[in-house]
Write a protein that holds these residues in place. Sequence first.
Motif, PDB file in Angstrom:
ATOM      1  N   ASP A  91       0.847  -1.194   0.000  1.00  0.00           N
ATOM      2  CA  ASP A  91       0.000   0.000   0.000  1.00  0.00           C
ATOM      3  C   ASP A  91       0.878   1.238   0.000  1.00  0.00           C
ATOM      4  O   ASP A  91       1.885   1.289   0.706  1.00  0.00           O
ATOM      5  N   VAL A  92       0.480   2.231  -0.803  1.00  0.00           N
ATOM      6  CA  VAL A  92       1.183   3.511  -0.855  1.00  0.00           C
ATOM      7  C   VAL A  92       0.153   4.614  -0.701  1.00  0.00           C
ATOM      8  O   VAL A  92      -0.873   4.614  -1.393  1.00  0.00           O
ATOM      9  N   ARG A  93       0.441   5.533   0.200  1.00  0.00           N
ATOM     10  CA  ARG A  93      -0.387   6.733   0.381  1.00  0.00           C
ATOM     11  C   ARG A  93       0.498   7.925   0.064  1.00  0.00           C
ATOM     12  O   ARG A  93       1.505   8.158   0.739  1.00  0.00           O
ATOM     13  N   GLY A  94       0.142   8.659  -0.974  1.00  0.00           N
ATOM     14  CA  GLY A  94       0.953   9.778  -1.428  1.00  0.00           C
ATOM     15  C   GLY A  94       0.323  11.121  -1.120  1.00  0.00           C
ATOM     16  O   GLY A  94      -0.904  11.269  -1.154  1.00  0.00           O
ATOM     17  N   PHE A  95       1.164  12.088  -0.818  1.00  0.00           N
ATOM     18  CA  PHE A  95       0.735  13.453  -0.551  1.00  0.00           C
ATOM     19  C   PHE A  95       1.586  14.388  -1.405  1.00  0.00           C
ATOM     20  O   PHE A  95       2.777  14.146  -1.600  1.00  0.00           O
ATOM     21  N   LEU A  96       0.977  15.459  -1.902  1.00  0.00           N
ATOM     22  CA  LEU A  96       1.686  16.434  -2.723  1.00  0.00           C
ATOM     23  C   LEU A  96       1.912  17.682  -1.899  1.00  0.00           C
ATOM     24  O   LEU A  96       0.959  18.326  -1.460  1.00  0.00           O
ATOM     25  N   ASP A  97       3.174  18.031  -1.683  1.00  0.00           N
ATOM     26  CA  ASP A  97       3.535  19.182  -0.887  1.00  0.00           C
ATOM     27  C   ASP A  97       3.753  20.436  -1.727  1.00  0.00           C
ATOM     28  O   ASP A  97       3.511  21.544  -1.258  1.00  0.00           O
ATOM     29  N   LYS A  98       4.227  20.257  -2.949  1.00  0.00           N
ATOM     30  CA  LYS A  98       4.491  21.387  -3.846  1.00  0.00           C
ATOM     31  C   LYS A  98       4.159  20.938  -5.267  1.00  0.00           C
ATOM     32  O   LYS A  98       4.676  19.923  -5.735  1.00  0.00           O
TER      33      LYS A  98
END
Length: 116
Positions: free
Chosen positions: A106-113
């Motif tokens: 499982d991968v949970r990705g977040f975009l910071d920029k």
Amino acid sequence: MDTIATDYLATWNAQGEERNSLLHKHFADHATYTDPMAAAAGTAELDAVIGAVQQQFPGMTFTQIGDVDSHHQQLRFQWGLGPAGEGPIVIGFDVIVLDDDGRIADVRGFLDKVPA
């Protein structure tokens, strides 16, 4: 865990049969991926998501930013996407959970920029 992050980013940078091979080597068949822009279940859908990102950002490379933080069967790290040798134009943060075989489940990705 550093190797997991390195292999994960190598998969995102690979194309064609090399990417397919890395997906099947490092990801569980039932792996899921979710970020603000996409969701995928299984290696075929993940392959399609990676291909779409590569089309949207041609010639760009994913690189690791900073250290990997981990405990139990999970890790988190920050990554950048940009032209080789230049600063990233996209910065994100991923949390990866491994299965009992040490493969990415499982991968949970977040975009910071992200670019405007």
